[in-house]
Design a protein around this motif. Structure first.
Motif, PDB file in Angstrom:
ATOM      1  N   LYS A   1       0.903  -1.298  -0.099  1.00  0.00           N
ATOM      2  CA  LYS A   1      -0.071  -0.020   0.012  1.00  0.00           C
ATOM      3  C   LYS A   1       0.768   1.356  -0.085  1.00  0.00           C
ATOM      4  O   LYS A   1       0.400   2.407   0.492  1.00  0.00           O
ATOM      5  CB  LYS A   1      -0.936  -0.011   1.341  1.00  0.00           C
ATOM      6  CG  LYS A   1      -2.048  -1.021   1.056  1.00  0.00           C
ATOM      7  CD  LYS A   1      -3.185  -1.012   1.899  1.00  0.00           C
ATOM      8  CE  LYS A   1      -4.457  -1.898   1.579  1.00  0.00           C
ATOM      9  NZ  LYS A   1      -5.654  -1.425   1.051  1.00  0.00           N
TER      10      LYS A   1
ATOM     11  N   PRO B   1      -1.268   3.577  -4.346  1.00  0.00           N
ATOM     12  CA  PRO B   1      -0.979   5.033  -4.598  1.00  0.00           C
ATOM     13  C   PRO B   1      -0.861   5.861  -3.419  1.00  0.00           C
ATOM     14  O   PRO B   1      -1.374   5.670  -2.525  1.00  0.00           O
ATOM     15  CB  PRO B   1      -2.334   5.342  -5.668  1.00  0.00           C
ATOM     16  CG  PRO B   1      -3.095   4.464  -5.289  1.00  0.00           C
ATOM     17  CD  PRO B   1      -2.600   3.047  -4.787  1.00  0.00           C
TER      18      PRO B   1
ATOM     19  N   PRO C   1      -0.718   9.818  -1.904  1.00  0.00           N
ATOM     20  CA  PRO C   1      -1.661  11.036  -1.550  1.00  0.00           C
ATOM     21  C   PRO C   1      -1.280  11.823  -3.147  1.00  0.00           C
ATOM     22  O   PRO C   1      -2.280  12.202  -3.829  1.00  0.00           O
ATOM     23  CB  PRO C   1      -1.245  12.007  -0.639  1.00  0.00           C
ATOM     24  CG  PRO C   1      -0.633  11.063   0.460  1.00  0.00           C
ATOM     25  CD  PRO C   1      -0.015   9.875  -0.509  1.00  0.00           C
TER      26      PRO C   1
ATOM     27  N   HIS D   1      -0.717  10.690  -6.066  1.00  0.00           N
ATOM     28  CA  HIS D   1      -1.261   9.887  -7.078  1.00  0.00           C
ATOM     29  C   HIS D   1      -2.901  10.051  -7.094  1.00  0.00           C
ATOM     30  O   HIS D   1      -3.475   9.227  -7.599  1.00  0.00           O
ATOM     31  CB  HIS D   1      -0.624   8.667  -7.290  1.00  0.00           C
ATOM     32  CG  HIS D   1       0.716   8.703  -7.165  1.00  0.00           C
ATOM     33  ND1 HIS D   1       1.390   7.825  -6.222  1.00  0.00           N
ATOM     34  CD2 HIS D   1       1.885   8.930  -8.090  1.00  0.00           C
ATOM     35  CE1 HIS D   1       2.732   7.946  -6.424  1.00  0.00           C
ATOM     36  NE2 HIS D   1       2.912   8.917  -7.390  1.00  0.00           N
ATOM     37  N   THR D   2      -3.331  10.659  -6.285  1.00  0.00           N
ATOM     38  CA  THR D   2      -4.807  10.328  -5.733  1.00  0.00           C
ATOM     39  C   THR D   2      -5.598  11.735  -5.937  1.00  0.00           C
ATOM     40  O   THR D   2      -5.111  12.717  -5.751  1.00  0.00           O
ATOM     41  CB  THR D   2      -4.904   9.952  -4.297  1.00  0.00           C
ATOM     42  OG1 THR D   2      -4.182   8.910  -4.119  1.00  0.00           O
ATOM     43  CG2 THR D   2      -6.309   9.706  -3.787  1.00  0.00           C
TER      44      THR D   2
ATOM     45  N   GLU E   1      -8.498  14.222  -4.874  1.00  0.00           N
ATOM     46  CA  GLU E   1      -9.524  14.512  -3.577  1.00  0.00           C
ATOM     47  C   GLU E   1     -10.566  15.221  -4.130  1.00  0.00           C
ATOM     48  O   GLU E   1     -10.520  15.811  -5.101  1.00  0.00           O
ATOM     49  CB  GLU E   1      -8.392  15.186  -3.007  1.00  0.00           C
ATOM     50  CG  GLU E   1      -7.925  14.086  -1.735  1.00  0.00           C
ATOM     51  CD  GLU E   1      -8.826  13.209  -1.147  1.00  0.00           C
ATOM     52  OE1 GLU E   1     -10.121  13.422  -1.034  1.00  0.00           O
ATOM     53  OE2 GLU E   1      -8.485  12.173  -0.450  1.00  0.00           O
TER      54      GLU E   1
END
Ligand code: KIV
Length: 296
Positions: free
Chosen positions: A275, A278, A280, A282-283, A285
């Motif tokens: 884990k 990805p 943050p 690559h995320t 929001e």
């Protein structure tokens, strides 16, 4: 295709494709006359063609080596016209400057001269290529003459001709005794006379390749044929170390991308399993406000 002379002026244009003009078959001939080595590599896809073109190569061959290094076959025989055209189109979309040569696959030119001309034409009409290559010497002179007669530049290929692997008894060097060497020289002259604009010499003794190169007017492109040829070609997957199954003796590996890919894939698997990916960055929001509204 225009044959107006358009020769790259520098040998060190590693990323200057924007200023380069389209390389033609005439440029090949002129490079030979000036004693400037001709550079050629294979490509089978858009990004590779783009990178090779950008580096300043003279020519890209969409080789039937596709069968082995991309499609995983044991030899080049299974690859079809449709598969070759599919990859030729991708290469043509990626390379704007290099002379593009489509390799005629097994059984696309051997059955009849008519079929040879038709299939050669498909490489230009449907594949975006500028020229074609086919294997064989005197037995292919009629096909070469007819294709050239249709206005399509042809590159010959003698010495180790992989489509004849079963006839040759394996992927083995050719022209190693005097009579075989004489026959290869004759084949080179026959192909020159038939109108080929250039000739691949594969896996032949270096001194023979140099002799042939000096005794014909068209440029020779060597692979496993020594430094005396007018140019050199390698299979890009060999040069990059992408094809792990075997590496011919004549290949110089400039990278080891198989190992680099393997390492990258293993790291990705580990990142996903632990884990770490990805993260943050690559995320995507959404704002807390929108989230609260969503939850209501
Ligand atoms: O198919 C190919 O890549 C070739 C080169 C080895 C010349 O024919």
């Amino acid at each position: 295709m225009s044959t107006v002379m358009q020769v790259p002026t520098s040998t060190s244009q590693h990323s200057a494709s924007t200023s380069r003009k389209k390389v033609t078959t005439l440029a090949f001939r002129q490079k030979k006359e000036r004693g400037e080595p001709i550079t050629m590599l294979t490509a089978y896809d858009y990004p590779t063609a783009m990178a090779i073109d950008k580096a300043g190569i003279d020519s890209i061959l969409v080789g039937d080596s596709l069968a082995m290094v991309v499609l995983g076959y044991d030899n080049t025989l299974p690859v079809t016209m449709e598969e070759m055209l599919h990859h030729a189109r991708a290469v043509a979309r990626g390379a704007k400057t290099a002379l593009l040569i489509g390799d005629m696959p097994f059984m696309s030119y051997q059955v009849s001269v008519e079929e040879a001309v038709r299939n050669a034409g498909r490489f230009l009409q449907q594949g975006g290529m500028d020229a074609v290559k086919l294997e064989g010497g005197r037995d292919r002179a009629d096909a070469v003459r007819a294709i050239v007669g249709a206005g399509i530049p042809v590159m010959g290929h003698i010495g180790l001709t992989p489509q004849s692997v079963h006839q040759l008894g394996g992927f083995r060097a050719q022209g190693k005794n005097a009579s075989a060497a004489k026959r290869l020289l004759e084949d080179a002259r026959i192909l020159e006379e038939a109108g080929a604009f250039s000739l691949v010499l594969e896996s032949v003794p270096a001194r023979l390749a140099e002799y042939i190169s000096k005794h014909i007017s068209i440029p020779t492109i060597g692979i496993g044929a020594g430094v005396g040829c007018d140019g050199q070609v390698l299979v890009t997957h060999d040069l990059l170390g992408l094809f792990d199954r075997f590496t011919p003796k004549f290949v110089k590996k400039y990278a080891n991308l198989h190992d680099a890919m393997n390492k990258a894939f293993a790291e990705y698997i580990d990142d996903v399993e632990t884990k770490r990916f990805p993260a943050p960055e690559h995320t995507v929001e959404m704002s807390d406000e929108e989230w609260e509204t969503f939850l209501k």
